[in-house]
Scaffold this active site. Structure first.
Site, PDB file in Angstrom:
ATOM      1  N   GLY A  31       1.181  -1.268  -0.333  1.00 12.99           N
ATOM      2  CA  GLY A  31       0.024  -0.290   0.061  1.00 12.99           C
ATOM      3  C   GLY A  31       0.654   1.216   0.149  1.00 12.99           C
ATOM      4  N   LYS A  32       1.917   1.000   0.332  1.00 14.66           N
ATOM      5  CA  LYS A  32       3.123   2.479   0.279  1.00 14.66           C
ATOM      6  C   LYS A  32       2.483   2.894   1.289  1.00 14.66           C
ATOM      7  CE  LYS A  32       4.936   0.726  -4.857  1.00 14.66           C
ATOM      8  NZ  LYS A  32       4.269  -0.633  -4.925  1.00 14.66           N
ATOM      9  N   ARG A  33       1.986   2.857   2.644  1.00 13.74           N
ATOM     10  CA  ARG A  33       1.971   3.973   3.294  1.00 13.74           C
ATOM     11  C   ARG A  33       2.600   4.776   3.482  1.00 13.74           C
ATOM     12  NH1 ARG A  33      -2.644   2.227   0.799  1.00 13.74           N
ATOM     13  NH2 ARG A  33      -4.293   1.332   2.445  1.00 13.74           N
TER      14      ARG A  33
ATOM     15  N   ASN B 172       0.895   6.601  -3.355  1.00 18.27           N
ATOM     16  CA  ASN B 172       1.958   6.564  -4.452  1.00 18.27           C
ATOM     17  C   ASN B 172       1.713   5.301  -4.294  1.00 18.27           C
ATOM     18  OD1 ASN B 172       4.280   5.703  -2.878  1.00 18.27           O
ATOM     19  ND2 ASN B 172       2.962   6.187  -1.635  1.00 18.27           N
ATOM     20  N   ASP B 173       2.048   5.489  -6.669  1.00 12.69           N
ATOM     21  CA  ASP B 173       2.207   3.815  -7.076  1.00 12.69           C
ATOM     22  C   ASP B 173       2.721   4.527  -8.533  1.00 12.69           C
ATOM     23  OD1 ASP B 173       2.828   1.137  -7.638  1.00 12.69           O
ATOM     24  OD2 ASP B 173       1.796   0.951  -5.717  1.00 12.69           O
TER      25      ASP B 173
END
Lengths: 314, 314
Positions: free
Chosen positions: A102-104, B105-106
């Site tokens: 989730g790239k939190r 973000n991705d």
């Protein structure tokens, strides 16, 4: 057992370092799959859940880890998120480790809330209960240590792991990550801090609970980071669909084949696309998944130190 | 109407640039509030939903924007996320713009999935439906343009907005954001790219759909960024609890009082803490919220160009 030890042992046991990425795009589901569900948000979410669980049935016996891309579930609102939760619960009953991708990122008590959410426990009626209970999650370093420490603290307490974005696999990763300050590109400044964040967090197998995301599409950077960060597990995206080859990834491993975990998402879950045209309802997409896993395992074994993971009798 | 125009006009109409941040920590809910709900994950989620809706009743008539911190809802699993969704639906029926603060973000199609989720529409049964339908969301720039473009593209199509983290409000923001490359700190490299991302995305009021997050706790950087980024809306966290004062923020505004949107989360929603000790069940926490909003509006009006927003007759 510590997260990093669980990873190393699972990689050893399964004999490969593959992460199957479950990124379910409804439009790529096998022919006829989506059509079995109601054409509502809840219906699509249900399809994503069932597809994820079916993929797990095929891949959990074969690979040490799976990684769920949250975006594709969040796209279907609370119903999608509930589908992700149910799929993760299913995965936890299988012999496979679970990464929440989730790239939190946030600071202080907000970062702590994310860490409690996915790795730890949250207060409920006077007790503490896990809400998601995955094994590890991906996090973004732009906010600096304030945005990392709460994740590391809770991961340490709960025997879980984090993977910090260091060098991403996309073309424009260069834009900020390659800007050079004091002779070092930013991503290497992040790598240096990562060693601080992980200090004293080594498991018995020599690996740290603070891992790094390093793209397969930048082989030189991958090699350099491997040298600079011994004892750090690499989550390596970019193999397959994004253009990274096994040879590109070889230098990301330690000599014994540990240390790098190689993700493949649509190249595995939607492998049926390679063997049959969409619309062909007779396609055996489960078998296509299984074959794609074996193909990737063989490719890594032939072209990287991961070949040393295979039992001598094999 | 374009997002930035909606913001400028709402700020003008309400006569202030305040964002009320809704970051519901269960342990900070007013005395007796949580106890009315079952001691289960679903019960806590329900309490968060009811609290958020009650806060909206008080603040929606007073301020132009609210911002939801996703972490505190995700902490309660799918039930928490459903509570956030219901609270956002409630907010959309009130006269207030909604920011989803998830710092997503991705890259590529994954970034697009996030953008569709929160700002756009997702494919459901042959049609396209909104899943979250907020007005704007926060995003993290570490991945470079690949990670920003999909958000901007969908925001433009849907008349929505994004706020890119440029200079965050936390102490360790300095760690990476202040590293100097070619004479400019990283956050200013991000600011320069931000101008590219927003190119041609100006609304009629002169502001762009690509905004920037710039912390109140770095007044010099805020002033410099204001000069460098005319026509960019600033989302300014760090006022109040984090130590930023109105005087610190003054230089973040354009001379007419537009351009900066100042967030206050727990200083407003948990203002009752200042006026009464926890455990005093008689505390009027709704009135404490209302008074805290008025106090913040007055403070900004007295010490920043936001004073010029007030109608001449006031």
């Amino acid at each position: 057992m510590e997260f990093a030890d669980r990873v190393v042992q699972a990689v050893r046991r399964k004999g490969n370092p593959v992460i199957v990425g479950i990124d379910p795009r409804p439009e790529e589901l096998p022919p006829g799959f989506l059509e079995r569900f109601p054409g509502t948000r809840a219906g699509v979410a249900d399809a994503l859940r069932e597809f994820g669980c079916e993929v797990l049935e095929v891949v959990a016996p074969l690979v040490p880890l799976v990684k769920f891309q949250s975006a594709f579930y969040e796209a279907y609102g609370p119903e999608g998120v509930a589908a992700l939760h149910a799929t993760i619960e299913h995965a936890r009953k299988r012999d496979v480790l679970v990464i929440f991708d989730g790239k939190r990122n946030d600071i202080g008590s907000t970062a702590e809330a994310y860490a409690r959410a996915y790795l730890g426990k949250t207060p409920v009626g006077g007790a503490f209960e896990p809400s998601w209970d995955v094994d590890a999650m991906t996090i973004n370093p732009y906010l600096g240590s304030d945005g990392i420490d709460p994740f590391v603290k809770i991961a340490a307490r709960e025997h879980k792991g984090v993977f910090v974005l260091v060098r991403t696999s996309n073309a424009s990763a260069r834009e900020f990550q390659d800007l050079v300050c004091d002779g070092l590109p930013i991503y290497r400044h992040v790598a240096r801090r990562l060693q601080t964040w992980g200090k004293g967090k080594q498991g018995e197998e020599g690996y740290n609970l603070v891992g790094a995301v390093v793209g397969a599409t930048y082989p030189n950077e991958l090699a350099q980071l491997r040298e600079e960060l011994p004892g750090v597990l690499f989550l390596v995206p970019g193999y397959g669909a994004q253009g990274g080859t096994a040879k590109d990834i070889a230098a990301g491993f330690a000599p014994d084949g540990q240390g790098a975990l190689v993700n493949n998402s649509r190249g595995i879950t939607f492998a049926y696309n390679k063997v049959a045209h969409r619309g062909d309802a007779g396609v055996d997409w489960r078998r296509a998944i299984e074959e794609a896993v074996h193909e990737m395992v063989d490719d890594l074994a032939a072209n990287t130190p991961a070949g040393r993971l295979r039992p001598a009798s094999a």
